[in-house]
Design an enzyme around this catalytic site. Structure first.
Site, short mmCIF file in Angstrom:
data_model
loop_
_atom_site.label_atom_id
_atom_site.label_comp_id
_atom_site.label_asym_id
_atom_site.label_seq_id
_atom_site.Cartn_x
_atom_site.Cartn_y
_atom_site.Cartn_z
CG ASN A 113 -1.79 1.08 1.35
OD1 ASN A 113 -1.73 2.16 0.44
ND2 ASN A 113 -2.62 1.01 2.38
NE ARG B 271 -6.39 1.83 0.02
CZ ARG B 271 -6.22 2.83 0.58
NH1 ARG B 271 -5.29 3.14 1.17
NH2 ARG B 271 -7.19 3.53 0.83
CG HIS C 102 -13.24 3.51 3.38
ND1 HIS C 102 -13.77 4.50 3.95
CD2 HIS C 102 -11.91 3.84 3.70
CE1 HIS C 102 -13.13 5.54 4.41
NE2 HIS C 102 -11.96 5.11 4.12
CG LEU D 11 -16.94 5.18 12.05
CD1 LEU D 11 -17.46 5.34 13.15
CD2 LEU D 11 -17.21 6.30 10.99
N GLY D 12 -12.18 5.31 10.31
CA GLY D 12 -10.78 5.26 10.69
C GLY D 12 -10.41 6.71 10.62
CG ASN D 13 -6.58 8.52 10.60
OD1 ASN D 13 -6.67 9.13 11.68
ND2 ASN D 13 -5.44 7.71 10.31
NE ARG E 208 -10.33 12.83 4.60
CZ ARG E 208 -10.21 11.70 4.59
NH1 ARG E 208 -11.08 11.21 3.55
NH2 ARG E 208 -9.15 10.90 4.75
CG ASP F 126 -6.52 9.86 18.15
OD1 ASP F 126 -7.45 9.34 18.28
OD2 ASP F 126 -5.51 9.46 17.62
N GLY G 213 -14.54 2.69 14.82
CA GLY G 213 -15.77 1.63 14.51
C GLY G 213 -15.40 0.50 15.68
CG ASN H 242 -10.41 0.26 18.81
OD1 ASN H 242 -10.15 -0.92 19.61
ND2 ASN H 242 -9.81 0.43 17.71
CD GLU I 289 -8.86 -1.23 4.29
OE1 GLU I 289 -8.50 -0.99 5.39
OE2 GLU I 289 -9.18 -0.36 3.49
P1 AMP Z 1 -7.76 3.80 11.25
O1 AMP Z 1 -7.53 4.38 10.02
O2 AMP Z 1 -8.57 2.55 11.00
O3 AMP Z 1 -6.30 3.04 11.79
O4 AMP Z 1 -8.19 4.55 12.66
C1 AMP Z 1 -7.60 5.30 13.05
C2 AMP Z 1 -8.19 6.23 13.91
O5 AMP Z 1 -9.00 5.56 14.98
C3 AMP Z 1 -7.52 7.31 14.87
O6 AMP Z 1 -7.26 8.35 14.40
C4 AMP Z 1 -8.26 7.43 16.15
O7 AMP Z 1 -9.21 8.59 15.93
C5 AMP Z 1 -9.22 6.19 16.11
N1 AMP Z 1 -8.96 5.26 17.41
C6 AMP Z 1 -7.97 4.42 17.30
N2 AMP Z 1 -8.16 3.84 18.64
C7 AMP Z 1 -9.26 4.39 19.24
C8 AMP Z 1 -9.94 4.25 20.37
N3 AMP Z 1 -9.70 3.32 21.47
N4 AMP Z 1 -11.01 5.00 20.65
C9 AMP Z 1 -11.42 5.93 19.94
N5 AMP Z 1 -11.05 6.10 18.60
C10 AMP Z 1 -9.72 5.32 18.31
#
Ligand code: AMP
Length: 401
Positions: free
Chosen positions: A7, A92, A181, A210-212, A242, A284, A334, A336, A387
């Site tokens: 990636n 990717r 995604h 739900l990530g960044n 965003r 974050d 999502g 965590n 992924e």
């Molecule tokens: P990803 O792009 O899937 O790696 O997700 C990254 C994002 O996940 C980070 O910017 C955090 O905002 C969020 N994240 C990770 N761990 C937690 C947690 N324990 N509680 C809330 N948000 C989390």
């Protein structure tokens, strides 16, 4: 067969080597700060081996990939005797436009098509392509496969992907909604079917990645029928930095009032908005959730706006699908964030969703689970995304064909 998944971002390269006979991770890691001072490469043997970080001058993607190959084949932690063991490389690729509805073996024609889509993803497709070309130069005989983020959403009907703009923009410039995604939405949908013990072809699912960045997808019988990201990954949900959906007239108004250039406005919408923009604390969610709900009014507001948008999309997709069997949460937030999941699912009992608050409190990263009560008509599942595994599987399937 051994499959390497790459990636390639503008200044990073994520990699994972899979042994597809056992579907296990042999090694994985990340090259950071490609083309900058202080570049590093980290390496883990196996899925959960101890991380080793090496400093190295990595001037470009080709040197980065050469370093990955070196680590895979030499030293105490090597996992391959030689690169001849490598069966294929899967990449990717963020944007495939409307040319690709599935993963494909990379040929000159495919590379040209990825190049044609640079206009849609100027930050992503160029480094993706650099990765393909670097592997081609180092290992000219190895087969490579492109797995597109957009491909899964090519099943969306026209009413979901056409913007209400003069039709010429679609006909002449392919301006339409594409969605992203896709690999993640596809993976968690298939896992959800396994967990529910029903064929995907009989299910209506809403997947929430739900990530960044973040997107929601409506999936009917295994096919994406609508998704929240559009022509670019800026549309839809409120994200870390965003803005997601907003009144388009505001863009003109703000540019005029503050005399902003196009790139300044682009920066504002993509890098300074979202939960960071509202809270002025952090992008974050972990920082906003600390001490929740006592941290600050603005932290709470950011979380509420973020969650409200997700709830709105879930509601509208239930209407699009004419019902839903399960809602699936995945990726960093999502998997965590019990707080976001509980705000979103609060007062959804009329829709048939009853969250089990104790199960919801569990941090699921790494594990799959159902977080509803036994009498909940609609199931809510937490499923860690993978992924890389989908890319490795698609790569193997394309090679076999
Ligand atoms: P990803 O792009 O899937 O790696 O997700 C990254 C994002 O996940 C980070 O910017 C955090 O905002 C969020 N994240 C990770 N761990 C937690 C947690 N324990 N509680 C809330 N948000 C989390």
């Amino acid at each position: 067969m051994k499959v390497l998944v790459l990636n390639c971002g503008s200044s990073s390269i994520k990699y994972q080597l899979f042994d597809m006979t056992t579907t296990t991770v042999m090694a994985k890691g990340l090259v950071q700060r490609v083309g900058m001072a202080g570049s590093t490469i980290d390496y883990r043997k196996g899925d959960d081996g101890k991380k080793k970080v090496y400093e190295s001058d990595i001037l470009d993607h080709k040197i980065g990939i050469q370093k990955i190959f070196e680590l895979l084949t030499t030293g105490e932690e090597a996992v391959l005797k030689s690169l001849e063991e490598l069966g294929a490389v899967g990449h990717r690729i963020v944007h495939g436009g409307d040319k690709f509805s599935s993963s494909v073996l990379i040929t000159e024609e495919v590379k040209n098509a990825i190049r044609d889509c640079i206009v849609f993803a100027p930050l992503h497709n160029p480094p993706n392509l650099k990765g393909v070309e670097a592997v081609e130069e180092i290992l000219p005989k190895v087969k490579q496969v492109a797995v597109f983020d957009t491909a899964f959403h090519q099943t969306m009907p026209a009413e979901a992907y056409i913007y209400a703009l003069p039709y010429m923009f679609y006909e002449k410039h392919r301006i339409r909604r594409y969605g992203f995604h896709g690999t993640s939405h596809r993976y968690v949908a298939s896992r959800a079917a396994k967990l529910l013990g029903k064929p995907l072809s009989e299910l209506k699912l809403i997947t929430v990645h739900l990530g960044n960045g973040g997107s929601v997808c409506a999936i009917n019988k295994g096919k994406s029928v609508d998704t929240s990201m559009g022509h670019t990954p800026l549309e839809g949900l409120v994200m870390g930095t965003r803005c997601g959906d907003m009144d388009p007239a505001l863009i003109l108004h703000i540019m005029k009032e503050y005399e902003l250039t196009i790139s300044e406005m682009d920066n504002l919408l993509n890098k300074h908005s979202g939960v960071l923009g509202i809270s002025q604390i952090s992008s974050d969610l972990r920082d906003l959730e600390e001490d929740w709900p006592k941290k600050s009014e603005r932290a709470n507001l950011a979380l509420d706006v973020y969650s409200h948008r997700i709830k709105k999309y879930i509601g509208s997709y239930i209407a699009v699908l004419n019902g839903v069997d399960a809602i699936v949460w995945t990726a960093g937030v999502g998997e965590n964030s019990p707080i976001v999941r509980s705000i979103v699912h609060r007062e959804m009992d009329w829709l048939g969703v009853k969250l089990d608050l104790e199960k919801n409190e569990v941090t699921w990263r790494g594990a799959e689970g159902d977080i509803t009560t036994p009498d909940s008509k609609v199931k809510v599942l937490v499923i860690p995304t993978n992924e890389e595994l989908v890319i490795a599987q698609d790569t193997m399937d394309c090679i076999k064909k």
